[in-house]
Design a protein around this motif. Structure first.
Motif, PDB file in Angstrom:
ATOM      1  N   THR A 109     -44.219  33.303 -26.623  1.00  0.00           N
ATOM      2  CA  THR A 109     -44.106  31.843 -26.584  1.00  0.00           C
ATOM      3  C   THR A 109     -45.506  31.256 -26.638  1.00  0.00           C
ATOM      4  OG1 THR A 109     -42.087  32.014 -25.273  1.00  0.00           O
ATOM      5  CG2 THR A 109     -43.218  29.887 -25.270  1.00  0.00           C
ATOM      6  N   TRP A 110     -45.719  30.353 -27.602  1.00  0.00           N
ATOM      7  CA  TRP A 110     -47.021  29.716 -27.792  1.00  0.00           C
ATOM      8  C   TRP A 110     -46.954  28.266 -27.352  1.00  0.00           C
ATOM      9  CZ3 TRP A 110     -49.635  31.132 -33.079  1.00  0.00           C
ATOM     10  CH2 TRP A 110     -49.646  32.521 -33.248  1.00  0.00           C
ATOM     11  N   GLN A 111     -47.943  27.834 -26.579  1.00  0.00           N
ATOM     12  CA  GLN A 111     -48.118  26.422 -26.241  1.00  0.00           C
ATOM     13  C   GLN A 111     -49.131  25.868 -27.244  1.00  0.00           C
ATOM     14  OE1 GLN A 111     -46.407  24.885 -23.750  1.00  0.00           O
ATOM     15  NE2 GLN A 111     -45.378  26.859 -23.431  1.00  0.00           N
ATOM     16  N   LEU A 112     -48.744  24.802 -27.950  1.00  0.00           N
ATOM     17  CA  LEU A 112     -49.562  24.287 -29.052  1.00  0.00           C
ATOM     18  C   LEU A 112     -49.861  22.805 -28.922  1.00  0.00           C
ATOM     19  CD1 LEU A 112     -47.525  25.766 -32.044  1.00  0.00           C
ATOM     20  CD2 LEU A 112     -49.574  26.743 -31.009  1.00  0.00           C
ATOM     21  N   GLN A 113     -50.952  22.411 -29.567  1.00  0.00           N
ATOM     22  CA  GLN A 113     -51.206  21.015 -29.871  1.00  0.00           C
ATOM     23  C   GLN A 113     -51.109  20.909 -31.387  1.00  0.00           C
ATOM     24  OE1 GLN A 113     -55.025  20.010 -28.209  1.00  0.00           O
ATOM     25  NE2 GLN A 113     -54.225  19.937 -26.126  1.00  0.00           N
ATOM     26  N   THR A 114     -50.333  19.933 -31.851  1.00  0.00           N
ATOM     27  CA  THR A 114     -50.175  19.730 -33.291  1.00  0.00           C
ATOM     28  C   THR A 114     -50.471  18.275 -33.620  1.00  0.00           C
ATOM     29  OG1 THR A 114     -47.855  19.037 -33.340  1.00  0.00           O
ATOM     30  CG2 THR A 114     -48.270  21.417 -33.235  1.00  0.00           C
ATOM     31  N   ASP A 115     -50.484  17.985 -34.910  1.00  0.00           N
ATOM     32  CA  ASP A 115     -50.676  16.594 -35.341  1.00  0.00           C
ATOM     33  C   ASP A 115     -49.472  15.732 -34.996  1.00  0.00           C
ATOM     34  OD1 ASP A 115     -48.987  17.800 -37.200  1.00  0.00           O
ATOM     35  OD2 ASP A 115     -49.853  16.736 -38.905  1.00  0.00           O
ATOM     36  N   ARG A 116     -48.391  16.345 -34.523  1.00  0.00           N
ATOM     37  CA  ARG A 116     -47.183  15.616 -34.132  1.00  0.00           C
ATOM     38  C   ARG A 116     -46.975  15.638 -32.621  1.00  0.00           C
ATOM     39  NH1 ARG A 116     -43.448  15.274 -38.998  1.00  0.00           N
ATOM     40  NH2 ARG A 116     -44.986  15.462 -40.638  1.00  0.00           N
ATOM     41  N   GLY A 117     -47.956  16.141 -31.880  1.00  0.00           N
ATOM     42  CA  GLY A 117     -47.849  16.194 -30.424  1.00  0.00           C
ATOM     43  C   GLY A 117     -47.811  17.620 -29.904  1.00  0.00           C
ATOM     44  N   ASP A 118     -47.763  17.736 -28.586  1.00  0.00           N
ATOM     45  CA  ASP A 118     -47.712  19.049 -27.943  1.00  0.00           C
ATOM     46  C   ASP A 118     -46.325  19.645 -28.106  1.00  0.00           C
ATOM     47  OD1 ASP A 118     -50.266  18.462 -27.173  1.00  0.00           O
ATOM     48  OD2 ASP A 118     -49.802  18.164 -25.064  1.00  0.00           O
ATOM     49  N   THR A 119     -46.275  20.967 -28.282  1.00  0.00           N
ATOM     50  CA  THR A 119     -44.991  21.633 -28.456  1.00  0.00           C
ATOM     51  C   THR A 119     -45.108  23.107 -28.100  1.00  0.00           C
ATOM     52  OG1 THR A 119     -43.086  21.871 -29.931  1.00  0.00           O
ATOM     53  CG2 THR A 119     -45.258  22.259 -30.899  1.00  0.00           C
ATOM     54  N   THR A 120     -43.992  23.783 -28.152  1.00  0.00           N
ATOM     55  CA  THR A 120     -43.902  25.211 -27.887  1.00  0.00           C
ATOM     56  C   THR A 120     -43.187  25.861 -29.061  1.00  0.00           C
ATOM     57  OG1 THR A 120     -43.723  24.775 -25.527  1.00  0.00           O
ATOM     58  CG2 THR A 120     -43.008  26.923 -26.270  1.00  0.00           C
ATOM     59  N   LEU A 121     -43.638  27.051 -29.443  1.00  0.00           N
ATOM     60  CA  LEU A 121     -42.909  27.816 -30.445  1.00  0.00           C
ATOM     61  C   LEU A 121     -42.744  29.242 -29.944  1.00  0.00           C
ATOM     62  CD1 LEU A 121     -44.618  30.047 -32.329  1.00  0.00           C
ATOM     63  CD2 LEU A 121     -45.520  27.997 -33.337  1.00  0.00           C
ATOM     64  N   VAL A 122     -41.722  29.899 -30.436  1.00  0.00           N
ATOM     65  CA  VAL A 122     -41.503  31.310 -30.122  1.00  0.00           C
ATOM     66  C   VAL A 122     -41.748  32.100 -31.395  1.00  0.00           C
ATOM     67  CG1 VAL A 122     -39.841  33.053 -29.384  1.00  0.00           C
ATOM     68  CG2 VAL A 122     -39.846  30.794 -28.292  1.00  0.00           C
ATOM     69  N   LEU A 123     -42.759  32.962 -31.346  1.00  0.00           N
ATOM     70  CA  LEU A 123     -43.081  33.844 -32.471  1.00  0.00           C
ATOM     71  C   LEU A 123     -42.322  35.140 -32.257  1.00  0.00           C
ATOM     72  CD1 LEU A 123     -44.971  34.128 -35.002  1.00  0.00           C
ATOM     73  CD2 LEU A 123     -46.470  35.430 -33.476  1.00  0.00           C
ATOM     74  N   GLU A 124     -41.397  35.443 -33.160  1.00  0.00           N
ATOM     75  CA  GLU A 124     -40.572  36.644 -33.007  1.00  0.00           C
ATOM     76  C   GLU A 124     -41.283  37.912 -33.458  1.00  0.00           C
ATOM     77  OE1 GLU A 124     -36.820  35.744 -34.876  1.00  0.00           O
ATOM     78  OE2 GLU A 124     -36.064  35.007 -32.967  1.00  0.00           O
ATOM     79  N   GLY A 125     -42.176  37.791 -34.439  1.00  0.00           N
ATOM     80  CA  GLY A 125     -42.887  38.959 -34.937  1.00  0.00           C
ATOM     81  C   GLY A 125     -44.122  38.553 -35.711  1.00  0.00           C
ATOM     82  N   GLU A 126     -45.085  39.477 -35.818  1.00  0.00           N
ATOM     83  CA  GLU A 126     -46.323  39.174 -36.554  1.00  0.00           C
ATOM     84  C   GLU A 126     -46.045  38.812 -38.008  1.00  0.00           C
ATOM     85  OE1 GLU A 126     -46.018  41.862 -34.570  1.00  0.00           O
ATOM     86  OE2 GLU A 126     -47.547  41.566 -33.029  1.00  0.00           O
ATOM     87  N   GLU A 127     -44.928  39.322 -38.553  1.00  0.00           N
ATOM     88  CA  GLU A 127     -44.583  39.006 -39.946  1.00  0.00           C
ATOM     89  C   GLU A 127     -44.228  37.535 -40.133  1.00  0.00           C
ATOM     90  OE1 GLU A 127     -40.879  40.353 -37.831  1.00  0.00           O
ATOM     91  OE2 GLU A 127     -42.904  41.151 -37.991  1.00  0.00           O
ATOM     92  N   ASP A 128     -44.061  36.794 -39.035  1.00  0.00           N
ATOM     93  CA  ASP A 128     -43.776  35.360 -39.119  1.00  0.00           C
ATOM     94  C   ASP A 128     -45.046  34.528 -39.276  1.00  0.00           C
ATOM     95  OD1 ASP A 128     -41.026  35.733 -38.963  1.00  0.00           O
ATOM     96  OD2 ASP A 128     -41.057  35.751 -36.773  1.00  0.00           O
ATOM     97  N   ILE A 129     -46.184  35.201 -39.407  1.00  0.00           N
ATOM     98  CA  ILE A 129     -47.451  34.535 -39.721  1.00  0.00           C
ATOM     99  C   ILE A 129     -47.814  34.955 -41.135  1.00  0.00           C
ATOM    100  CG2 ILE A 129     -49.865  34.210 -39.124  1.00  0.00           C
ATOM    101  CD1 ILE A 129     -49.179  35.087 -36.267  1.00  0.00           C
ATOM    102  N   ARG A 130     -47.801  34.001 -42.058  1.00  0.00           N
ATOM    103  CA  ARG A 130     -48.108  34.301 -43.469  1.00  0.00           C
ATOM    104  C   ARG A 130     -49.457  33.729 -43.840  1.00  0.00           C
ATOM    105  NH1 ARG A 130     -43.790  31.813 -46.968  1.00  0.00           N
ATOM    106  NH2 ARG A 130     -45.610  31.699 -48.289  1.00  0.00           N
ATOM    107  N   ARG A 131     -50.235  34.508 -44.547  1.00  0.00           N
ATOM    108  CA  ARG A 131     -51.520  34.025 -45.075  1.00  0.00           C
ATOM    109  C   ARG A 131     -51.269  33.261 -46.362  1.00  0.00           C
ATOM    110  NH1 ARG A 131     -55.884  36.284 -42.548  1.00  0.00           N
ATOM    111  NH2 ARG A 131     -55.435  38.134 -41.303  1.00  0.00           N
ATOM    112  N   LEU A 132     -51.929  32.127 -46.490  1.00  0.00           N
ATOM    113  CA  LEU A 132     -51.857  31.313 -47.699  1.00  0.00           C
ATOM    114  C   LEU A 132     -53.244  31.300 -48.339  1.00  0.00           C
ATOM    115  CD1 LEU A 132     -49.796  28.351 -46.203  1.00  0.00           C
ATOM    116  CD2 LEU A 132     -48.934  30.301 -47.480  1.00  0.00           C
ATOM    117  N   ASP A 133     -53.448  30.459 -49.321  1.00  0.00           N
ATOM    118  CA  ASP A 133     -54.743  30.354 -49.985  1.00  0.00           C
ATOM    119  C   ASP A 133     -55.840  30.022 -48.982  1.00  0.00           C
ATOM    120  OD1 ASP A 133     -53.577  30.868 -52.416  1.00  0.00           O
ATOM    121  OD2 ASP A 133     -53.442  28.765 -53.000  1.00  0.00           O
ATOM    122  N   GLY A 134     -57.016  30.577 -49.225  1.00  0.00           N
ATOM    123  CA  GLY A 134     -58.156  30.305 -48.353  1.00  0.00           C
ATOM    124  C   GLY A 134     -57.907  30.862 -46.964  1.00  0.00           C
TER     125      GLY A 134
END
Length: 167
Positions: A109-134
Motif C-alpha cells: 500500500t502506497w501513500q501518495l501525493q498527486t496532482d489530484r490530491g492525497d491518495t492511497t494505491l495498492v500495488l499488487e506486483g512489480e509488473e504493475d509499474i511500466r516504463r514509458l519513454d524517457g
C-alpha cells in the motif's frame, strides 16, 4: 519619408468540413456532409507518448468517423469541446510524491501525493509499474487506476528511494 506599408492581410481560417457540438444529453455530435448528426467519442491514438497527435472520433458502433491529425491545429471551439470530453474520460493522476509504502514486497500500500490530491494505491506486483519513454512510469493499482510519474528522476530523493525498491 515613406508611408508604412500596409500589413499583409491575414487569410481567414479555413472552415472545417464538419462541426462538433453537444446534444441535449450532453454528448458530442459530429455533423458533416449534410448527414444527420451522429454521437461520437474521441479516442487518442497515443495517449501517453503523443497526446495531442492522432485523435479519432468513433461512432457508437466502434468505427472511426473522423481522424484528426493534431488537436492543437483545430479552431478553438471544437478543440475546447474535445479537450473537455477527453478530460472527463481520461482519469490519470500524476504522482508528485511517494509519502510511504507499507512494505517492500507486494502487495504493498502506497501513500501518495498527486496532482489530484492525497491518495492511497495498492500495488499488487512489480509488473504493475511500466516504463514509458524517457524516465516516465505508469503505475497501475489493484483497482485498475493508472497513475503517471512523468519523470521519475524529478521526484524528491525520498520518493525516488522508495520507488527504486520496486524497480
Amino acid at each position: 519619408m515613406h508611408a508604412p506599408s500596409p500589413a499583409p492581410a491575414t487569410a481567414p481560417a479555413a472552415a472545417l468540413p464538419w462541426t462538433l457540438q453537444r446534444n441535449a444529453h450532453g454528448r458530442l455530435e459530429l455533423s458533416r456532409d449534410g448527414a444527420p448528426p451522429e454521437e461520437v467519442t474521441p479516442v487518442r491514438a497515443f495517449p501517453l507518448a503523443a497526446p495531442d497527435e492522432g485523435l479519432s472520433l468513433v461512432g457508437g458502433d466502434g468505427h472511426e468517423r473522423l481522424w484528426i491529425d493534431r488537436l492543437d491545429a483545430l479552431p478553438a471551439a471544437p478543440r475546447a469541446l474535445l479537450e473537455a470530453e477527453l478530460a472527463e474520460a481520461e482519469f490519470m493522476p500524476r504522482i508528485t510524491r511517494i509519502v510511504a509504502v507499507s512494505t517492500f514486497s507486494t502487495p504493498s500500500t502506497w501513500q501518495l501525493q498527486t496532482d489530484r490530491g492525497d491518495t492511497t494505491l495498492v500495488l499488487e506486483g512489480e509488473e504493475d509499474i511500466r516504463r514509458l519513454d524517457g524516465n516516465a512510469l505508469l503505475v497501475t493499482d489493484a483497482q485498475g487506476i493508472a497513475f503517471l510519474i512523468p519523470d521519475a528522476k524529478a521526484l524528491d530523493r525520498g520518493s525516488r528511494r522508495l520507488l527504486e525498491r520496486f524497480l
